[in-house]
Design an enzyme around this catalytic site. Structure first.
Site, mmCIF file in Angstrom:
data_model
loop_
_atom_site.group_PDB
_atom_site.id
_atom_site.type_symbol
_atom_site.label_atom_id
_atom_site.label_comp_id
_atom_site.label_asym_id
_atom_site.label_seq_id
_atom_site.Cartn_x
_atom_site.Cartn_y
_atom_site.Cartn_z
ATOM 1 N N ARG A 173 0.757 -1.095 0.071
ATOM 2 C CA ARG A 173 -0.098 -0.068 -0.019
ATOM 3 C C ARG A 173 0.834 1.306 0.006
ATOM 4 O O ARG A 173 1.994 1.308 0.535
ATOM 5 C CB ARG A 173 -0.863 0.114 1.459
ATOM 6 N N ARG A 177 -2.833 10.623 2.638
ATOM 7 C CA ARG A 177 -3.577 11.373 3.366
ATOM 8 C C ARG A 177 -4.237 12.512 3.026
ATOM 9 O O ARG A 177 -3.382 13.318 2.631
ATOM 10 C CB ARG A 177 -2.679 11.479 4.877
ATOM 11 N N ARG A 250 20.168 -6.217 5.262
ATOM 12 C CA ARG A 250 20.592 -5.149 4.728
ATOM 13 C C ARG A 250 21.262 -4.229 5.790
ATOM 14 O O ARG A 250 20.678 -4.055 7.074
ATOM 15 C CB ARG A 250 19.377 -4.114 4.506
ATOM 16 N N ARG A 281 19.041 9.865 3.704
ATOM 17 C CA ARG A 281 18.459 10.887 4.790
ATOM 18 C C ARG A 281 19.721 11.542 5.520
ATOM 19 O O ARG A 281 20.536 11.164 5.715
ATOM 20 C CB ARG A 281 17.735 10.074 5.885
ATOM 21 N N GLU A 301 22.873 9.204 6.218
ATOM 22 C CA GLU A 301 22.564 7.513 6.267
ATOM 23 C C GLU A 301 22.690 7.197 4.979
ATOM 24 O O GLU A 301 22.054 7.486 4.069
ATOM 25 C CB GLU A 301 20.900 7.391 6.758
ATOM 26 N N TYR A 349 12.203 -7.262 11.905
ATOM 27 C CA TYR A 349 12.382 -5.997 12.158
ATOM 28 C C TYR A 349 11.025 -5.705 13.315
ATOM 29 O O TYR A 349 9.836 -5.969 12.903
ATOM 30 C CB TYR A 349 12.060 -5.236 10.945
ATOM 31 N N ASP A 351 9.682 -2.429 15.483
ATOM 32 C CA ASP A 351 9.804 -1.206 16.130
ATOM 33 C C ASP A 351 9.994 -1.497 17.828
ATOM 34 O O ASP A 351 9.866 -2.464 18.265
ATOM 35 C CB ASP A 351 8.573 -0.389 15.742
HETATM 36 C C1 FAD Z 1 18.176 2.162 11.613
HETATM 37 C C2 FAD Z 1 17.074 1.800 12.409
HETATM 38 C C3 FAD Z 1 16.338 2.710 12.921
HETATM 39 C C4 FAD Z 1 15.192 2.436 13.691
HETATM 40 N N1 FAD Z 1 14.328 3.396 14.068
HETATM 41 C C5 FAD Z 1 13.344 3.036 15.097
HETATM 42 C C6 FAD Z 1 12.305 4.012 15.388
HETATM 43 O O1 FAD Z 1 12.443 5.147 14.977
HETATM 44 N N2 FAD Z 1 11.189 3.745 16.019
HETATM 45 C C7 FAD Z 1 11.273 2.444 16.750
HETATM 46 O O2 FAD Z 1 10.430 2.227 17.537
HETATM 47 N N3 FAD Z 1 12.071 1.483 16.394
HETATM 48 C C8 FAD Z 1 13.210 1.677 15.500
HETATM 49 N N4 FAD Z 1 14.145 0.624 15.223
HETATM 50 C C9 FAD Z 1 14.008 -0.396 15.876
HETATM 51 C C10 FAD Z 1 14.811 -0.499 17.417
HETATM 52 O O3 FAD Z 1 16.113 -0.357 16.978
HETATM 53 C C11 FAD Z 1 14.685 -2.127 17.892
HETATM 54 O O4 FAD Z 1 13.324 -2.443 18.104
HETATM 55 C C12 FAD Z 1 15.515 -2.342 19.107
HETATM 56 O O5 FAD Z 1 16.742 -1.510 18.997
HETATM 57 C C13 FAD Z 1 15.509 -3.444 19.634
HETATM 58 O O6 FAD Z 1 16.130 -4.055 20.820
HETATM 59 P P1 FAD Z 1 16.837 -5.361 21.031
HETATM 60 O O7 FAD Z 1 17.081 -5.309 22.656
HETATM 61 O O8 FAD Z 1 15.866 -6.549 20.719
HETATM 62 O O9 FAD Z 1 18.068 -5.373 20.122
HETATM 63 P P2 FAD Z 1 19.513 -4.585 20.266
HETATM 64 O O10 FAD Z 1 19.204 -3.245 20.590
HETATM 65 O O11 FAD Z 1 20.218 -5.195 18.772
HETATM 66 O O12 FAD Z 1 20.343 -5.236 21.331
HETATM 67 C C14 FAD Z 1 20.995 -6.462 21.180
HETATM 68 C C15 FAD Z 1 22.322 -6.398 21.801
HETATM 69 O O13 FAD Z 1 22.845 -7.638 21.960
HETATM 70 C C16 FAD Z 1 24.277 -7.646 21.806
HETATM 71 N N5 FAD Z 1 24.751 -8.847 21.505
HETATM 72 C C17 FAD Z 1 24.564 -9.535 20.279
HETATM 73 N N6 FAD Z 1 25.180 -10.659 20.504
HETATM 74 C C18 FAD Z 1 26.024 -10.749 21.404
HETATM 75 C C19 FAD Z 1 27.087 -11.712 21.860
HETATM 76 N N7 FAD Z 1 27.252 -12.784 21.092
HETATM 77 N N8 FAD Z 1 27.473 -11.317 22.956
HETATM 78 C C20 FAD Z 1 27.290 -10.219 23.658
HETATM 79 N N9 FAD Z 1 26.388 -9.180 23.264
HETATM 80 C C21 FAD Z 1 25.600 -9.432 22.213
HETATM 81 C C22 FAD Z 1 24.371 -6.543 20.677
HETATM 82 O O14 FAD Z 1 25.688 -5.746 20.816
HETATM 83 C C23 FAD Z 1 23.299 -5.435 21.210
HETATM 84 O O15 FAD Z 1 23.730 -4.313 22.079
HETATM 85 C C24 FAD Z 1 15.048 1.120 14.199
HETATM 86 C C25 FAD Z 1 15.824 -0.094 13.869
HETATM 87 C C26 FAD Z 1 16.883 0.439 12.918
HETATM 88 C C27 FAD Z 1 17.996 -0.804 12.315
#
Ligand code: FAD
Length: 372
Positions: A173, A177, A250, A281, A301, A349, A351
């Site tokens: 989609r 708006r 990616r 961006r 970016e 992915y 948020d």
């Molecule tokens: C470019 C981008 C923009 C984004 N923008 C938004 C936004 O505007 N709004 C929104 O709601 N969400 C956004 N997100 C999504 C958001 O980043 C995620 O929802 C969030 O980071 C998820 O948290 P997490 O704890 O699951 O993972 P992560 O934050 O990735 O944490 C995982 C951690 O595990 C650690 N780790 C991994 N493997 C190992 C290992 N073997 N030993 C020790 N440590 C390890 C890593 O170092 C990392 O610190 C975006 C994501 C991206 C990629």
């Protein structure tokens, strides 16, 4: 006897929810992260007094009430509303596609009826039956002007391929708006935690011990009995030494610059939609928190192909990767001790709000605690 009930791998937002809830019910946790800081990808670094979003701009938005109530325990959110601007050559448009965009693109257009008629005429002119690629799909949804100025170049940069060579299914989609409303998200709540995300995640961890610069493999080899159970928020394929193959992503490359000026672009997010500009961006971080510092920090970016060793940003949930992920989950289900979680463990992915909501489900499954 193990030293801790849980070893949590990763100090991101998913892990912080689990650690907080486990502590509340008297379970002991040790958190490790290979990075030199907490907060995972939502980490903010203080540069010139500005919270710089090191792993990409993060805007909190949600319609899930229990998630909104939860995060508000740890931070006060400001009233930031994401209203990106798009630059195409020397033209400037508001996003998402709304009446401000349409009336700028077609100066004769003032009313929703006129905008709808203009789009319908361009869609008819494109004459697409069954779209066979992304270009045809976009033309059949919004017509030529919006596609060529705001979608084509941006999408081609994101995927590193021509829109004609991308499957139509990528775009289901293209919401338009028909109101003069530049709020990018439709969610009920939105904002940025005042003081930054790192501070919020720090409050979530509370007194839970966190060991930084600590890689799981080495740590567990030296401390095999450190905990009864492991919550693993890292990549699932890596934890099995890629024995079934590698999951693909990616990636992104960021270039940041400190500028000796107070206000560079007047908005936190400016998209560059022509293909010739290599970045997608420019983020000006201070505007997320209405900063008034004398200097500013901007980040360009660049979308990038991913290769092993790069930061895995966006999972590619195609058939190959989905089936490989399912095989890893199958392998994991045969192990009693390790539970995979978070965006990397789930190869999804998410948020932030969805990551937190998924962590609530984990809390319920693991600790028997329901978060209302
Ligand atoms: C470019 C981008 C923009 C984004 N923008 C938004 C936004 O505007 N709004 C929104 O709601 N969400 C956004 N997100 C999504 C958001 O980043 C995620 O929802 C969030 O980071 C998820 O948290 P997490 O704890 O699951 O993972 P992560 O934050 O990735 O944490 C995982 C951690 O595990 C650690 N780790 C991994 N493997 C190992 C290992 N073997 N030993 C020790 N440590 C390890 C890593 O170092 C990392 O610190 C975006 C994501 C991206 C990629």
């Amino acid at each position: 006897m193990s030293q801790y009930d849980y070893l949590i791998v990763g100090a991101g937002i998913s892990s912080a929810v689990f650690a907080h809830e486990a502590a509340k019910v008297g379970k002991t946790c040790l958190v490790i992260d290979r990075r030199p800081h907490i907060a995972g990808n939502v980490y903010c670094e203080d540069i010139e007094g500005i919270n710089v979003h090191k792993y990409g701009a993060h805007i909190f938005h949600t319609s899930i009430r229990r998630v909104w109530d939860y995060v508000n325990q740890f931070a006060e959110f400001n009233n930031y509303v994401n209203s990106p601007v798009a630059v195409y050559k020397d033209e400037l448009y508001n996003l998402p596609f709304n009446m401000n965009t349409f009336s700028k693109m077609w100066p004769e257009v003032r009313t929703p009826e006129q905008a709808k008629a203009k789009i319908a005429a361009q869609v008819a002119e494109a004459g697409i039956g069954e779209p066979s690629n992304l270009e045809e799909q976009a033309l059949s949804l919004v017509g030529r002007d919006v596609y060529e100025k705001l979608i084509k170049g941006y999408t081609e940069k994101q995927w590193g391929r021509d829109c004609k060579d991308l499957p139509a299914s990528i775009i289901k989609r293209l919401p338009c708006r028909f109101r003069y409303d530049n709020n990018y998200f439709n969610d009920r709540w939105q904002g940025i935690p005042m003081g930054g995300y790192t501070k919020m995640v720090e409050a979530m961890f509370g007194d839970t011990p966190v060991k930084l610069n600590t890689e799981y493999r080495e740590f567990i080899a030296q401390n095999p009995d450190v905990a009864d159970r492991v919550i693993y928020c890292g990549p699932i394929d890596e934890s099995y030494d890629y024995q079934l193959g590698r999951l693909e992503y990616r990636s992104l490359r960021f270039e940041s610059e400190i500028l000796d000026e107070e206000n560079h672009q007047g908005n936190a997010v400016v998209n560059y939609t022509e293909r010739e500009v290599p970045y997608t961006r420019i983020i000006e971080h201070k505007h997320f928190e209405y900063g008034t510092q004398p200097k500013t920090v901007i980040t360009r970016e660049y979308p990038a192909d991913w290769k092993p060793g790069d930061e895995p940003y966006y999972p590619i949930n195609d058939e190959r990767n989905s089936s490989l992920y399912a095989q890893y989950v199958d392998l994991a289900s045969k192990e009693g001790k390790v539970v995979f979680a978070g965006r990397l463990g789930g190869y999804k992915y998410y948020d932030m709000d969805k990551a937190i909501d998924a962590a609530f489900d984990l809390v319920e499954a693991e600790l028997g605690v329901t978060i209302a």
